[in-house]
Write an enzyme that holds these catalytic residues in place. Sequence first.
Site, PDB file in Angstrom:
ATOM      1  CB  ILE A  47      -0.831   0.005   1.409  1.00 13.86           C
ATOM      2  CG1 ILE A  47      -1.901  -1.324   1.342  1.00 13.86           C
ATOM      3  CG2 ILE A  47      -1.959   1.203   1.146  1.00 13.86           C
ATOM      4  CD1 ILE A  47      -2.533  -1.588   2.580  1.00 13.86           C
ATOM      5  CD  GLU A  48       3.866   1.746  -4.357  1.00 14.38           C
ATOM      6  OE1 GLU A  48       3.303   2.699  -5.156  1.00 14.38           O
ATOM      7  OE2 GLU A  48       4.544   1.180  -4.822  1.00 14.38           O
ATOM      8  CD  GLU A  59       7.108  -8.542   2.161  1.00 13.18           C
ATOM      9  OE1 GLU A  59       6.471  -7.607   1.756  1.00 13.18           O
ATOM     10  OE2 GLU A  59       8.334  -8.599   1.600  1.00 13.18           O
TER      11      GLU A  59
HETATM   12 ZN    ZN Z   1       9.321  -4.914   3.222  1.00 12.28          ZN
END
Ligand code: ZN
Length: 133
Positions: A47-48, A59
């Site tokens: 999620i940017e 992760e």
């Molecule tokens: Zn990472």
Amino acid sequence: MINEDTIDTLIRTAKNARNNAYAPYSKRAVGACVLTSDGTLYGGSCIENSSLSLSMCAERVAIFKAVADGKNTFDAIAVVADTEEPFVPCGACLQVMAEFGINDVIMANLDGDIRPTTLKELIPYAKIKESEE
Ligand code: ZN
């Protein structure tokens, strides 16, 4: 190390989670799936954010979802991206895996290349919980 059927399931779930990646800046969608000790799967996607340091890796999204759901013991994690080689988690994610004792790490790409490894191999001197030192 976990068995091949479990690895396939983890990778399939990670790929499904990857479909929900929010990656308008890097354009590199990453998906992950963590397996809890009670057999529950949690998928996560990257999620940017336009303020890039606020972005979160797939992760950690998967692990944090599980922890927020009351799970804190894990057997394995898989991570998948559209990369030439199987995707390697970043150092921050490796440290979070160490915190929760996730030993088996399955790195994969969309071409079907799969590289099972261990956290110890990726980050041999990770800081661990005080109670385990
Ligand atoms: Zn990472």
